[in-house]
Structure formats: C-alpha cells, structure tokens
Design a protein around this motif. Structure first.
Motif, PDB file in Angstrom:
ATOM      1  N   VAL A 232       0.860  -1.188   0.000  1.00 14.00           N
ATOM      2  CA  VAL A 232       0.000   0.000   0.000  1.00 14.00           C
ATOM      3  C   VAL A 232       0.891   1.231   0.000  1.00 14.00           C
ATOM      4  CG1 VAL A 232      -1.965  -1.073   1.164  1.00 14.00           C
ATOM      5  CG2 VAL A 232      -0.161  -0.017   2.520  1.00 14.00           C
ATOM      6  N   ALA A 233       0.352   2.323  -0.464  1.00 11.93           N
ATOM      7  CA  ALA A 233       1.053   3.601  -0.423  1.00 11.93           C
ATOM      8  C   ALA A 233       0.128   4.638   0.186  1.00 11.93           C
ATOM      9  CB  ALA A 233       1.470   4.038  -1.834  1.00 11.93           C
ATOM     10  N   ALA A 234       0.715   5.671   0.782  1.00  8.98           N
ATOM     11  CA  ALA A 234      -0.081   6.757   1.345  1.00  8.98           C
ATOM     12  C   ALA A 234      -0.788   7.502   0.218  1.00  8.98           C
ATOM     13  CB  ALA A 234       0.804   7.703   2.147  1.00  8.98           C
ATOM     14  N   ASP A 235      -1.912   8.125   0.558  1.00  8.45           N
ATOM     15  CA  ASP A 235      -2.690   8.839  -0.459  1.00  8.45           C
ATOM     16  C   ASP A 235      -1.903   9.963  -1.116  1.00  8.45           C
ATOM     17  OD1 ASP A 235      -4.774   7.162   0.070  1.00  8.45           O
ATOM     18  OD2 ASP A 235      -5.805   8.564   1.428  1.00  8.45           O
ATOM     19  N   ASP A 236      -0.952  10.566  -0.349  1.00  7.86           N
ATOM     20  CA  ASP A 236      -0.183  11.688  -0.897  1.00  7.86           C
ATOM     21  C   ASP A 236       1.087  11.238  -1.606  1.00  7.86           C
ATOM     22  OD1 ASP A 236       1.264  10.800   1.241  1.00  7.86           O
ATOM     23  OD2 ASP A 236       1.346  12.725   2.305  1.00  7.86           O
ATOM     24  N   GLN A 246       5.492   1.265  -7.429  1.00  8.35           N
ATOM     25  CA  GLN A 246       5.565  -0.185  -7.225  1.00  8.35           C
ATOM     26  C   GLN A 246       4.546  -0.625  -6.179  1.00  8.35           C
ATOM     27  OE1 GLN A 246       7.605  -2.288  -9.138  1.00  8.35           O
ATOM     28  NE2 GLN A 246       7.734  -0.331 -10.226  1.00  8.35           N
ATOM     29  N   ASN A 247       4.449   0.147  -5.091  1.00 12.49           N
ATOM     30  CA  ASN A 247       3.456  -0.163  -4.072  1.00 12.49           C
ATOM     31  C   ASN A 247       2.045  -0.090  -4.648  1.00 12.49           C
ATOM     32  OD1 ASN A 247       5.655  -0.257  -2.417  1.00 12.49           O
ATOM     33  ND2 ASN A 247       4.890   1.192  -0.901  1.00 12.49           N
ATOM     34  N   ALA A 270       4.836  -6.645  10.524  1.00 10.16           N
ATOM     35  CA  ALA A 270       5.153  -6.139  11.860  1.00 10.16           C
ATOM     36  C   ALA A 270       5.044  -4.624  11.928  1.00 10.16           C
ATOM     37  CB  ALA A 270       6.566  -6.576  12.265  1.00 10.16           C
ATOM     38  N   THR A 271       4.936  -3.969  10.767  1.00  8.76           N
ATOM     39  CA  THR A 271       4.900  -2.501  10.727  1.00  8.76           C
ATOM     40  C   THR A 271       3.716  -2.044   9.887  1.00  8.76           C
ATOM     41  OG1 THR A 271       6.455  -2.575   8.859  1.00  8.76           O
ATOM     42  CG2 THR A 271       7.380  -2.229  11.057  1.00  8.76           C
ATOM     43  N   PRO A 272       2.496  -2.122  10.432  1.00  6.64           N
ATOM     44  CA  PRO A 272       1.332  -1.765   9.622  1.00  6.64           C
ATOM     45  C   PRO A 272       1.187  -0.268   9.409  1.00  6.64           C
ATOM     46  CG  PRO A 272       0.664  -2.276  11.866  1.00  6.64           C
ATOM     47  CD  PRO A 272       2.133  -2.594  11.775  1.00  6.64           C
ATOM     48  N   HIS A 273       1.817   0.562  10.276  1.00  3.45           N
ATOM     49  CA  HIS A 273       1.600   2.004  10.188  1.00  3.45           C
ATOM     50  C   HIS A 273       2.608   2.703   9.277  1.00  3.45           C
ATOM     51  CE1 HIS A 273      -0.545   0.920  13.894  1.00  3.45           C
ATOM     52  NE2 HIS A 273      -1.340   1.909  13.587  1.00  3.45           N
ATOM     53  N   SER A 274       3.887   2.468   9.497  1.00  2.00           N
ATOM     54  CA  SER A 274       4.972   3.090   8.724  1.00  2.00           C
ATOM     55  C   SER A 274       4.871   4.615   8.681  1.00  2.00           C
ATOM     56  CB  SER A 274       5.036   2.539   7.296  1.00  2.00           C
ATOM     57  OG  SER A 274       3.912   2.947   6.537  1.00  2.00           O
ATOM     58  N   GLY A 275       4.258   5.193   9.716  1.00  2.00           N
ATOM     59  CA  GLY A 275       4.241   6.650   9.847  1.00  2.00           C
ATOM     60  C   GLY A 275       3.158   7.365   9.077  1.00  2.00           C
ATOM     61  N   LYS A 276       2.416   6.674   8.218  1.00  2.00           N
ATOM     62  CA  LYS A 276       1.396   7.334   7.396  1.00  2.00           C
ATOM     63  C   LYS A 276       0.023   6.734   7.702  1.00  2.00           C
ATOM     64  CE  LYS A 276       4.001  10.186   5.032  1.00  2.00           C
ATOM     65  NZ  LYS A 276       4.115  10.148   3.587  1.00  2.00           N
ATOM     66  N   GLU A 277      -0.876   7.574   8.257  1.00  2.00           N
ATOM     67  CA  GLU A 277      -2.207   7.106   8.616  1.00  2.00           C
ATOM     68  C   GLU A 277      -2.986   6.632   7.398  1.00  2.00           C
ATOM     69  OE1 GLU A 277      -5.524   6.236  11.050  1.00  2.00           O
ATOM     70  OE2 GLU A 277      -3.402   6.594  11.496  1.00  2.00           O
ATOM     71  N   SER A 278      -2.847   7.347   6.267  1.00  2.00           N
ATOM     72  CA  SER A 278      -3.611   6.957   5.079  1.00  2.00           C
ATOM     73  C   SER A 278      -3.162   5.599   4.553  1.00  2.00           C
ATOM     74  CB  SER A 278      -3.476   8.019   3.988  1.00  2.00           C
ATOM     75  OG  SER A 278      -2.117   8.206   3.615  1.00  2.00           O
ATOM     76  N   ALA A 279      -1.849   5.300   4.645  1.00  2.00           N
ATOM     77  CA  ALA A 279      -1.366   3.988   4.213  1.00  2.00           C
ATOM     78  C   ALA A 279      -1.951   2.895   5.104  1.00  2.00           C
ATOM     79  CB  ALA A 279       0.162   3.950   4.247  1.00  2.00           C
ATOM     80  N   ASN A 282      -5.535   2.362   4.111  1.00  2.00           N
ATOM     81  CA  ASN A 282      -5.625   1.593   2.872  1.00  2.00           C
ATOM     82  C   ASN A 282      -5.402   0.109   3.131  1.00  2.00           C
ATOM     83  OD1 ASN A 282      -6.136   3.868   1.340  1.00  2.00           O
ATOM     84  ND2 ASN A 282      -3.987   4.192   0.794  1.00  2.00           N
ATOM     85  N   LEU A 283      -4.485  -0.193   4.068  1.00  2.00           N
ATOM     86  CA  LEU A 283      -4.224  -1.583   4.436  1.00  2.00           C
ATOM     87  C   LEU A 283      -5.456  -2.196   5.093  1.00  2.00           C
ATOM     88  CD1 LEU A 283      -1.810  -3.558   4.304  1.00  2.00           C
ATOM     89  CD2 LEU A 283      -1.214  -2.840   6.619  1.00  2.00           C
ATOM     90  N   LEU A 284      -6.059  -1.462   6.025  1.00  2.00           N
ATOM     91  CA  LEU A 284      -7.270  -1.953   6.679  1.00  2.00           C
ATOM     92  C   LEU A 284      -8.415  -2.123   5.685  1.00  2.00           C
ATOM     93  CD1 LEU A 284      -7.331   0.158   9.986  1.00  2.00           C
ATOM     94  CD2 LEU A 284      -6.696  -2.238   9.714  1.00  2.00           C
TER      95      LEU A 284
END
Length: 975
Positions: A232-236, A246-247, A270-279, A282-284
C-alpha cells in the motif's frame, strides 16, 4: 446379501481392524485402520473381499507390563491420531506445538465466515506460525482448497520450507526463475494456479498486469500476504516516484483479490503504520472496506477493528495465561523465552593518515562535481548528487567497496531526467524502511560518469592500496571487538552495506591476524537457497561443541525474513545504515523467539572523524533506540524525514570540501540542526500515535479465558512436546536402542539392535545404513531436520513408525521381541492408599460439521482418555482427571508376584462390565463437551454452527487396564 455397516463401526478386513467412515456406500466401504491416520484410508468392496463385524478384544490378564506400560501405550495411541475430535482439525497433524498466544489469530479466524485478518505482532513473535495455523486449519476443514503466499522472492524458499516442515503443506514456487518450467507442464488454456493448488508467489513477479490478471481469475481461495505494508502507499504518495508506483501496483493486485467476497485473506506485517495514517487505512480497507473510513476512536470503530486486527508486543505475551490475565490460577501459564534486552555498545575508530587523505580528496572531487553540475541543469545535478553519495558511502564502508565504486559507472548516468535519476539512485544509496525487497541493493553503487574516468581511477588505485589493518583502522577495530565477543562465548553476525565490503571483511577475518573461529560470508551473490545452505554449512563446520565459535559476515540480503537465532546471538553493525529501522531488522534476525541467550549483544562501529557516522549515529540511531527502550516497541520514522537529515549531512560534508566556503558551511550546519529538529518532532509525533494506537487497538476480541479453555482441551487430547520426548526415549531404551545425549535436549539413537519389525519400518525413513550398520539417528527438538534425522514431534515419520510399532506390539501378544507397552499391569506402589484401577479408553465420535462453502462434513474422530476408580468396579469411586493422569508417574515400591498379579487382573477384567454404564455416560459427556467447544470457537458467526452435531459411538474400547495396589498390601493375598 452384504450387511450394512454404520459409520464408526469396527470391521475386520485384510487381516486388520478398521473404522468405517461416513463416505462409505452399501457396495463400497471407506475405511481407516483402527488407530491409523488419514494417509492409510482405503476403499474395500465387500462383494469381492471378506469383511466382517469386529469387536475390540479385551485385554488378557497374563500379558502384564511394568509401571511404564500404561503411559507408553497411551502416548503411542495419541501420536497415531491425525485428526482429533476437537474444533481444531489440523493441530494433530502439524509438526509444531504452537504457543498459547499464537492460537489467538486462529480463534479470530474461525469466528469469521470469510477470514479477513491483519496480523501485526512484533518482530520475532511468530507471525509465520500464526498464519500457517490458520492456513492448515482452513485446509483441514475444507473451507479452503488451496493457498497462495505472496512474498518477496528472497523469502519464497523459506516460506516453502516452513509450510512443508511445520504444516505438511507442499507448495510450488512461482517466481520469475520457475514460471517457464511450470508453464511447460500445463494443459492448453490451463493456469498455473489451477494446476498447483498451493503456491508461494513472488509479489514482484505477480504484480505486473499480465500475471496479475491471471492470478486474480484463478487464485486459490486463501491468500497470505507477507510484509503487507509494502503493498500500500499513502494517499499523498501517488506522484512520488518509483517506490510509490511499485506499491501502487501491488495494491491494485490485492484490491482486486480482496473484492472476491469468498476469498480468505491474511495480511502479515510487523509494521502496519509506517508513519502514514492513510497507508494504514488503505491496508485496513483491504481487510474490510468499511475500516478505511470508520472512526477508530469510536466504540463501534474499535469493535469492528478488533474482529480483524491483532497486534501485540513481546511484553504482552512474555507471560501469558496467568492470574494477571484474569485466570483463577497459573496452571496453564506459559512463559515465552524472548531475550530480555539488547546490550548496545557503540565503538569508535579513527581514520589512518592515508585513509584521511583519500577521503578528503574524494570529498573535494565530489564537491566540485556537484557544484559544476548545478549550473548545467537539474538532471545533471541529481546525477552528480547520487554519484557523490555513492562515493562517500562506499569510502566510509571499506577500501574495496570504494575501489569498486570508483571504477563502476553510475547507475544514474543513463537517466533521461532528474526524476529518473532519483528513481535509479535512491535504492542503491539509501536504506528505505519500506524497501519491499533487498535483492540487488547490496551491490557497490557506481560513481563514474562520462568525463571523470582518469581522476576516479587514480582514487580507486589509492583505495585498493589501503586494504589491511595497517591503513584500514576500521577493520582493525572490528577484529579487536570480535575477539572480545568470541572470548565471552558469543557467535556474532557482522552486517555490511555492500558485497565487496562483506567479502573483504570475511577474507581478513580468515587470514593472518584474523580471528580463531569458523567464518563465512553471505551476500546477494548467492541465491536465497544457497544462503541458507551456506549458513547451515557454517554451523556444521564449526561443530556443536559449546566451545565452537562461528562468525557470519553478511550484507543486508539477510536483514529481513531469515531466522538466525539458533546459530548466532550477537550483531555487529560494521556499516551504519542511514535508516535505523534497518538496524532493528538486522538485530531482529537473532533477537527473537528461540534465542537461548537472555541478552543479545549489539556493537555499532562508527567513524569518529569521517564526517558522516557520528551525526547519523547521534541524530538517527540513538534516538531510535531510546524510543524503543521507552515504549517497548520500534517506531519507524518516515523515510522522507530521515532522508532530509542524511541529505543535509552530505551537503554539509560537501560544503566543507570546498575552499573559501566557510560562511556557507555555517548555513548548512544550521540546516542539519533544523532537519534534525524536524525529524525529532515527526518521530515524537509518530511515537505518540503508535502508543495511542497500541492502547486503542489492543487485541480484545479473544479473551485469555477463551484461549485457556482451548489450550487445556488441546493438551488433554494431544499431549505435549515433553510427552513425545519421554515416549521416544523410554520406548527406544526398552526396545534395545543405544541412546546418547548431544546437548540442548537432543540425543542420538543407534537402532541396529531393535526388533526386526521396527528396523523395517525405520529403514525407508532414515536409510538402511542407519538401521543395519548402527549409524546413530539424531533426534532433535527443532522440527526442521535433514534426511536421516528425526524431529521430536508427533508427525515425524520416525516417531510415527516407533509409535505404530509400540501400539501394534501391545495389541499383538504374539509379537516378536521386546514389547514396552502392555494392555495390563499390576503395580505395587506408595502412590495409592487403596486399590486403584486405571483404564485407558478409546472413544469414537461422529461429528457433523457445518461448512461455510459446501455441504456439511461428516467425520469420525477418535480420542483417548484415562479414567480411574478406587475399590471394586461394582462400587467404583471415580477419581478426577488430574488424579488419573498422575498415576502414570507412579513408581513401583515393591515387586508384585506374577501369579498374584494375574489373579488380580483376572478378577478386575471379569468385573469391568460393571463400569460399562459409567464409560457410556462419560462418552456422552465428552460428546457434549466437544459440541460446546466447537460452538465456542465458532460462536461469533451463528450461520456456521447451525447443524453442528457430535455423537459418541458406543461402546467405547477399553484399550488397557492397570491396577495400582498400596504398598502396605501383601502381594500374596487377594485385594
């Protein structure tokens, strides 16, 4: 006329006894051997073969065993069970004993009609096992017909091995290197995913539109996605270049898979957040579209998320099922042996005069190039920038990496635009936390461009002349610290950024002035399977002695996915990563479940005067450690913010290399401080969000009491690893094998002296030479064993063959050779105060299991129970289950006269009809308990409990009867 046989009844055919299965028809019986597995199921046609009703023979009083007879017979019987009667159909057939906390995702999955889970437990807790448990259970229940694991190509072979060795699932590898071979075997118009039901697929291979469409159309009904955060990638981030695009391709693949309403989907990271709420959202959304937008601060949002999301840190499960979890006692308490901490030590070194001069000249060259390119255009400026970073990082790494970089053309030189230069240069010179695969990223980056060959060649020649501890003081420092680690009994991994550095370091460690240890290097020049083989060979060459020492030198191709905790217990960061998450990934290879050391040592080497390491260590690495120490979890910093700091450091260093730029140097120095402050602000914000998230989204859908109930039932039905070890050792000893301990609970057995029947059964599994020549067979606690070795798990073929022999010998009083288990026994012991009789009873149950996707499934399952009573059978006083089990450990205090024992046994066996009513009522109670257990596990989805039925088959089989006499009773009198 052929008689009708009901499901669950016993018949005799082909010289043995069988259980009739529900799939039988009037003209064809589907049979499973009594006490056998599903692998032994056979079809028999009564019209053409002799089939008769069978009654299970009663024990005979003249075939008495010793005090171990009952325990060995019970274990042999339970090991033979491959499909228990409980709600977890697969647990009896897998080669791993899951931790109690690992059952939580499984319980969550079984409460869903279509399984959709995001499993985000911390590194080293066992997410692969959790996903494998769900997969094996869905396959065993028939809710899934096949599975696909999507993962990095570097981890594909490891996933394949885990599925095969731990869960008995054979999966085909679908990679760019295997697809041509697989396609050659297909029928016209057939898809790979139709031909092979279980596959492990490279995410990068399958994400391309051509392969993606085929996968979406034909994918199995269970899909597991490893490192799901890379999908997944963040919306921005839509226009932010290579990695985001690629994501986006991976996300499009998973989005289309998730749209198939009946596809089970497990996302693992193990890292569902990666610092970006939108990402994260998208995962959820892949798990459940509603979660992409629901208010997670609301009660409804949290309850919805709790059904699909599990995230725990080590502190949550280090001690589990204790009073602190709300249980009444600690009888089921489970301690998971994670290392309690990492011991960090930062060790510095200084450049030698010759190395200092080379670095200064290289910085001056890079500074000139960047300044000159800046006036030519944006493309030229970015090419020069990435070439400068490549040059500086390789120089700080090692003389050999520097020499290779200086003579290698820059990958960015072919870029047609500034954006393409960034896409080509960033992966090779930065250390992105979101890098989906580390393949190919450990090569030394190039720095040469069209018009710089001569000057760089001169620098390269100087770099090559600095190899060795005389001029390379970083290497000298490494040898010093490795010797200290080895002297303290540690086996370290040395992580390097580049392949040339790893090879250079390994050569130096093995050469004159190196270390006294077995050394090997593993880099991206090897395939994933070759890497594992080299590591295993290193461990084998070093030997199993506690005094043996081994050192692995590796690039970051091993920093993700590969588990190294069984062979190594310390990490040395020879090269600093420019993203601290990479350090955590490296350390996580050894700091995980299964590590025997309570403290993992971590040494970080950094240059005190090279202008880069000190600032990276202070601003990035130490801050990361502090947050991890304070929160107990790792918090990733956004790559963009981290890159801003390292870019400022490089700019500061290049400015320092220009003459007459003192005023500008101060300005850039301020920029470094400003970027560091920005980073700290973002990092603290991310840490606060993560802390709040862990609190809000703590796993609350499955309570510890729910897990405790199921754990107790599983242990009661299947036993534990300790029981398997005891059974194997006691049985082999009794059968004439020679056992020798080899450390860590492992042992070897020489079996040339065991009965011929057992030798015949073992030969196909361990090889004829082990059976006939006496080559010792290693028995290991780890289920991943090589050919000729045996794992101490219930599903290992050697253990199964041993159990089958012990059980058959117990049932056949005419069997040749030693018979360690017997169906009767009389033991005089001070463990009882009145005569006590222990019965080993086998129950059979008819289960009707509702299915999510097809008609109800009819099965016949077996269970073995120990029941004990005091006094005469007619007036039996029945004991609690715990007291019955305790009798297996009773030791004989006095010898029992054989004739007296036979008379006692004859009397008890003759009176057993008096307890038949209790045995039947106990069977009905077990059936009711099983029914309740199945309903508990499925309780959240009412539609998959309707039609559930469990019925006990009567009468039960009394497999064994054992009388325990108090030591005060004379063995010459009737009891």
């Amino acid at each position: 006329m052929t008689p009708a046989y009901s499901a669950g009844s016993l018949v005799t055919a082909r010289g043995r006894e069988w259980v009739v299965l529900p799939e039988s028809e009037s003209d064809m019986l589907v049979l499973r051997p009594l006490g056998g597995s599903d692998d032994d199921i056979a079809a028999v046609f009564p019209t053409f073969e002799d089939v008769k009703c069978a009654q299970f023979a009663a024990p005979t009083p003249d075939d008495l065993g010793d005090q171990r007879a009952a325990g060995l017979l019970r274990s042999a019987l339970r090991i033979g069970f491959r499909s228990g009667a409980g709600p977890f159909r697969a647990l009896a057939g897998i080669a791993v004993e899951p931790r109690a906390y690992q059952l939580v995702p499984l319980l969550m999955a079984l409460r869903q009609k279509t399984v959709r889970l995001l499993i985000s437990d911390d590194v080293g807790i066992g997410k692969t096992v959790e996903a494998g448990l769900i997969a094996s259970e869905l396959l065993a229940q028939g809710e899934a017909k096949g599975l696909a694991v999507l993962c990095s190509p570097a981890l594909a072979e490891q996933w394949q091995a885990e599925l095969r060795t731990k869960f008995g699932i054979d999966a085909e590898l679908v990679l760019s290197s295997t697809v041509s071979r697989l396609e050659r075997g297909l029928d016209l118009g057939q898809s790979i995913f139709d031909r092979y039901p279980n596959v492990v697929v490279s995410t990068d291979f399958i994400k391309s539109p051509r392969h993606r469409d085929d996968f979406v159309r034909h994918c199995p009904d269970l899909v597991i996605v490893d490192e799901a955060h890379t999908c997944v990638a963040a919306d921005d981030a839509a226009g932010s270049g290579g990695r985001a695009s690629q994501n986006q391709l991976r996300y499009e693949l998973l989005r289309r898979v998730a749209e198939k309403a009946d596809t089970h989907l497990l996302l693992v990271t193990a890292t569902p957040h990666s610092g970006k709420e939108s990402a994260f959202r998208n995962l959820l959304g892949l798990v459940k579209p509603e979660l992409a937008a629901v208010d997670l601060d609301s009660k409804r949002g949290r309850e919805l998320l709790a059904q699909h999301f599990v995230q725990r840190k080590r502190a949550d499960i280090r001690q589990y099922l204790t009073k602190e979890d709300g249980l009444s006692d600690d009888s089921l308490a489970e301690k998971t042996a994670f290392p309690t901490d990492r011991y960090f030590k930062d060790e510095t070194y200084k450049l030698s005069p010759a190395y200092r001069a080379l670095l200064d000249d290289a910085i001056a060259y890079a500074s000139d190039r960047v300044e000159a390119a800046g006036v030519k255009g944006k493309r030229e400026a970015r090419i020069a920038w990435w070439s400068a970073i490549a040059l500086l990082r390789s120089l700080v790494s090692s003389p050999r990496a520097a020499s290779q970089t200086l003579t290698t053309r820059s990958a960015t030189a072919v870029a047609a635009s500034a954006e393409e230069a960034d896409r080509l240069g960033a992966p090779l010179t930065s250390d992105s936390a979101d890098s989906d695969t580390l393949e190919g990223l450990d090569v030394a980056p190039g720095a040469e461009t069209d018009d710089a060959g001569a000057r760089l060649a001169a620098l390269a020649e100087r770099a090559a002349g600095l190899e060795g501890t005389e001029h390379d003081l970083k290497l000298k420092a490494l040898i010093k610290h490795l010797k200290a680690l080895l002297a303290d009994g540690y086996n370290p991994i040395v992580f390097c950024r580049y392949i040339p550095t790893a090879e250079y370091v390994a050569e130096a460690l093995q050469g004159k002035g190196g270390i006294k240890a077995t050394v090997a290097a593993v880099t991206g020049t090897l395939s994933p399977q070759q890497r594992i083989e080299r590591i295993e060979r290193l461990a084998e060459e070093a030997g199993e002695s506690l005094a043996a020492r081994r050192v692995l030198v590796a690039s970051d191709c091993l920093s993700e996915g590969v588990n190294l905790q069984h062979h190594f217990d310390a990490v040395v960061h020879y090269d600093l990563a420019w993203n601290p998450t990479r350090h955590d990934q490296r350390e996580g290879r050894v700091d995980r479940y299964g590590q025997k050391r309570d403290e993992v040592r971590v040494i970080t080497l950094y240059g005190a005067d090279n202008g880069i390491d000190g600032k990276v260590l202070e601003v990035l690495i130490k801050k990361y450690r502090q947050i991890r120490k304070d929160l107990g979890i790792s918090v990733s910093v956004p790559d963009e913010t981290s890159a801003g700091v390292t870019d400022a450091i490089v700019e500061w260093l290049l400015m320092r290399g220009r003459e007459g730029q003192q005023e500008g140097l101060f300005a850039v120095d301020d920029l470094v401080d400003a970027k560091a402050a920005e980073l700290e602000k973002d990092w603290n914000s991310a840490a606060e969000r993560e802390t709040a998230s862990r609190s809000r989204f703590a796993q609350r859908s499955i309570h510890p009491q729910d897990v405790a109930r199921e754990v107790a039932a599983i242990r009661d039905a299947l036993g534990s690893a300790g029981e398997i070890r005891t059974f194997v050792r006691d049985s082999l000893n009794a059968l004439g094998a020679v056992l020798r301990d080899s450390g860590d609970g492992d042992f070897t057995a020489e079996v040339s002296g065991v009965p011929a029947g057992l030798r015949d059964a073992l030969a196909p599994v361990v090889g004829g030479d082990a059976v006939e020549t006496g080559r010792p067979i290693p028995f290991r606690a780890d289920p991943a064993v090589g050919r000729g070795e045996a794992a101490l798990v219930r599903t290992d073929p050697v253990v199964g063959a041993l159990a089958g022999h012990v059980l058959n010998a117990a049932l056949d009083t005419l069997a040749e050779g030693s018979r360690p288990a017997r169906r009767c026994g009389v033991v005089t012991t001070d463990a009882v105060s009145v005569r006590t009789t222990l019965l080993l009873v086998r129950y059979r149950f008819h289960l009707t299991l509702p299915s999510r996707s097809e008609k109800d499934k009819e099965i016949v399952a077996e269970d073995a129970r120990l029941l004990a009573f005091q006094g005469a059978p007619k007036n039996a006083v029945w004991l609690p289950d715990g007291e019955a089990l305790a009798l297996l450990g009773a030791q004989a205090t006095l010898n029992t006269d054989v004739h007296f024992g036979e008379r006692t046994m004859t009397r008890i066996l003759g009176q057993l009809p008096d307890v038949q009513g209790y045995l039947e009522s106990h069977g009905e109670q077990l059936a009711a308990d099983l029914d309740a257990s199945h309903r508990r596990v499925r309780e959240a989805t009412g539609e998959i409990v309707r039609g559930l039925r469990v019925r006990a088959q009567q009468p039960a089989d009394v497999l064994g009867a054992y009388v325990y006499l108090p030591a005060t009773t004379s063995t010459g009198e009737g009891a």
